[in-house]
Motif scaffolding. Sequence first.
Motif, PDB file in Angstrom:
ATOM      1  N   GLU A 177       0.957  -1.126  -0.393  1.00 16.76           N
ATOM      2  CA  GLU A 177      -0.332  -0.076   0.408  1.00 16.76           C
ATOM      3  C   GLU A 177       1.159   1.121  -0.276  1.00 16.76           C
ATOM      4  O   GLU A 177       1.087   2.166  -0.509  1.00 16.76           O
ATOM      5  CB  GLU A 177      -1.032  -0.391   1.193  1.00 16.76           C
ATOM      6  CG  GLU A 177      -1.569  -1.253   1.093  1.00 16.76           C
ATOM      7  CD  GLU A 177      -3.310  -0.492  -0.286  1.00 16.76           C
ATOM      8  OE1 GLU A 177      -3.120   0.333  -0.480  1.00 16.76           O
ATOM      9  OE2 GLU A 177      -4.044  -2.018  -0.159  1.00 16.76           O
ATOM     10  N   VAL A 178       1.744   1.111   0.395  1.00 19.76           N
ATOM     11  CA  VAL A 178       2.505   2.736   0.891  1.00 19.76           C
ATOM     12  C   VAL A 178       3.714   2.851  -1.033  1.00 19.76           C
ATOM     13  O   VAL A 178       3.462   3.465  -0.969  1.00 19.76           O
ATOM     14  CB  VAL A 178       3.978   1.969   1.822  1.00 19.76           C
ATOM     15  CG1 VAL A 178       4.790   3.168   1.564  1.00 19.76           C
ATOM     16  CG2 VAL A 178       3.652   1.770   3.029  1.00 19.76           C
ATOM     17  N   TRP A 179       3.944   1.595  -0.690  1.00 26.79           N
ATOM     18  CA  TRP A 179       4.161   1.591  -2.621  1.00 26.79           C
ATOM     19  C   TRP A 179       3.392   2.526  -4.121  1.00 26.79           C
ATOM     20  O   TRP A 179       3.609   3.682  -4.399  1.00 26.79           O
ATOM     21  CB  TRP A 179       5.377   0.362  -3.189  1.00 26.79           C
ATOM     22  CG  TRP A 179       6.620  -0.476  -2.651  1.00 26.79           C
ATOM     23  CD1 TRP A 179       6.875  -1.359  -1.715  1.00 26.79           C
ATOM     24  CD2 TRP A 179       7.778   0.438  -3.665  1.00 26.79           C
ATOM     25  NE1 TRP A 179       8.170  -0.886  -1.679  1.00 26.79           N
ATOM     26  CE2 TRP A 179       8.466  -0.272  -2.503  1.00 26.79           C
ATOM     27  CE3 TRP A 179       7.394   0.833  -4.750  1.00 26.79           C
ATOM     28  CZ2 TRP A 179       9.522  -0.224  -2.817  1.00 26.79           C
ATOM     29  CZ3 TRP A 179       9.711   0.925  -4.881  1.00 26.79           C
ATOM     30  CH2 TRP A 179       9.688   0.191  -4.368  1.00 26.79           C
ATOM     31  N   GLN A 180       2.248   1.819  -4.041  1.00 30.18           N
ATOM     32  CA  GLN A 180       1.355   2.153  -4.388  1.00 30.18           C
ATOM     33  C   GLN A 180       0.387   3.897  -4.432  1.00 30.18           C
ATOM     34  O   GLN A 180       0.548   4.057  -5.607  1.00 30.18           O
ATOM     35  CB  GLN A 180       0.186   1.512  -4.351  1.00 30.18           C
ATOM     36  CG  GLN A 180       0.124  -0.105  -4.883  1.00 30.18           C
ATOM     37  CD  GLN A 180      -1.102  -0.679  -4.534  1.00 30.18           C
ATOM     38  OE1 GLN A 180      -1.163  -2.423  -4.520  1.00 30.18           O
ATOM     39  NE2 GLN A 180      -2.529  -0.480  -3.477  1.00 30.18           N
ATOM     40  N   SER A 181       0.943   4.091  -3.117  1.00 27.94           N
ATOM     41  CA  SER A 181      -0.144   5.654  -2.947  1.00 27.94           C
ATOM     42  C   SER A 181       1.627   6.172  -3.538  1.00 27.94           C
ATOM     43  O   SER A 181       2.201   7.208  -3.740  1.00 27.94           O
ATOM     44  CB  SER A 181      -0.028   5.431  -1.515  1.00 27.94           C
ATOM     45  OG  SER A 181       0.400   4.625  -0.480  1.00 27.94           O
TER      46      SER A 181
END
Length: 409
Positions: free
Chosen positions: A320-324
Motif C-alpha cells: 500500500e505504501v508503494w502504491q500510494s
Amino acid sequence: MGSARLMFSTLRRRLGLEARSLAYPSPELFALFGARPTASGVTVTAETALRSPTTLAAVRAISETLGAVPIHLYRRGADGARERETSHPAAALLAGDWAPWAGGVETRTAMMVDALVHGVAYAAVVRIGGRPVELHRLDPRNVVVDLDGTEPRFKVREDGVERIVGWRDILRIGTPGSTIDRPLNLTNLAREAIALDIVMAEHQSRLFSNGARPSGILKTAKSLSPETVARLRESFESSHAGGENSGRTMILEDGFAFEALQFSSTDSQFMELRRFVIQEIARAFKVPGTLVGDLDRATWRNVEELMRQFVQTSLLPWAEVWQSSLERVLLTPDERRTFFIEAIFDDLLRGDLAGRFNAYRQATGGAWLTPNEIRALDNRPPIEGGDELIRQAGQADATAPREDADNAT
C-alpha cells in the motif's frame, strides 16, 4: 578488554568525569553517527544489523518477495470496472526497467532493503517533457528531508554536490506507520534482539571453531607426564579425528576409558534462548518463523496459512505504501481520478487459488454476484452478457416483483 573499559568508565563516573570522547562515546554521540548502543555491547547500525542471521533472513524474505511482485497500472471504468492500462508512460516504467542500468525488480528489491534497515528508501524521478521515464535509486544516507518551507523538500548529495529536489520528484518509501518527519526504523527499534542474535551467533562460532567443544574425554587414574599427554593426544587424533576416521574401532591403553560428552542443561538453555531471539526478530518484522528458519511449529497444514498471513499482514501494508507513493510521483492529480497502481499477489496465493475460485463459483451460482463483478475483483475486464445474474433451476430473478418470485417457487 571489555571489563577493563567498564571499570574505567565506572571510575570516571564516580570521580565525576562525565566528559565524553570518541573513545568513550555517549548514547547521543552514537546516535550522531547513526549507531545505537545496546545492553549486549554490540552497536547496531544499518550495516551491522545484517550480521544477524535472523535479521538477514527477514529482510531477504520481505525485500525479495515484494520486489518480485508485479505492479501494474489500471484504468477505472464505469460501475467499478477496471482494465490494465498499457499506453501511459508510467505503465511502461512499472513493467520494465527503471533505468538503463537497473531493472524494476532489482531496484524495488534494493529499495526495500533500504527501507527495512534504514527506515526509508528514496528514488529520483527523471522526466522528459514532464512525463516520468526513469527512476533512479538514491542512497538514503545521502538524502535529508527539509521541512523548513511550506512543503517538504529533499537535499540530495551526489558526488560531493548537494541539490534541492521537490517532493513530486522523489519516490519515498517509509515503514508503514511512519511519517515524513517521524520515520520508523525497524532495525533500530529491534536493536536489542538483533544485537543478541549477533552475539549468540558469534559465540556459537567460537564454541565450535577448531573443535573448541571436545566430543569426549579420555579418563585414567594414573598421573601422566606432559610428554605422555601430548603423545596420547596426537595418537588419538590421528586415529579418530576427521571425517575419514569416523567410526573406526577405538583401542585404549591400560587403565584408560573414553567418556562421550552430551549436551548439558546450559547447552539446552542456549538453544532455547537462541530460538526465542529468532522469534523476537520475526515478530518485529512480522515474518512467519518458517521464513527465518524456525521450523519448530511448522506442519504441512499450517505453512500455507502462514504464507497467507505473511502476505496479508506483512507484505500488504508495504505494498500500500508503494502504491500510494508511486501514484503520487508518476500520476498527476487529474490522472489519479482515472488511473491507479496495484500490486498483484496472485502468484504468492497460488496455493489458495482453488479455494478462491470455488468461492467465486458459489457466489455467481447462488445469484449473489454477476460474472463481471467477480471479474472486477481480479482486475479483469468485463465480458458481454456478464452483467446478468446466473440463476439455478427454480430461482427467480432478484429484480422480479414479489408475487412473480412466489409463483416461480
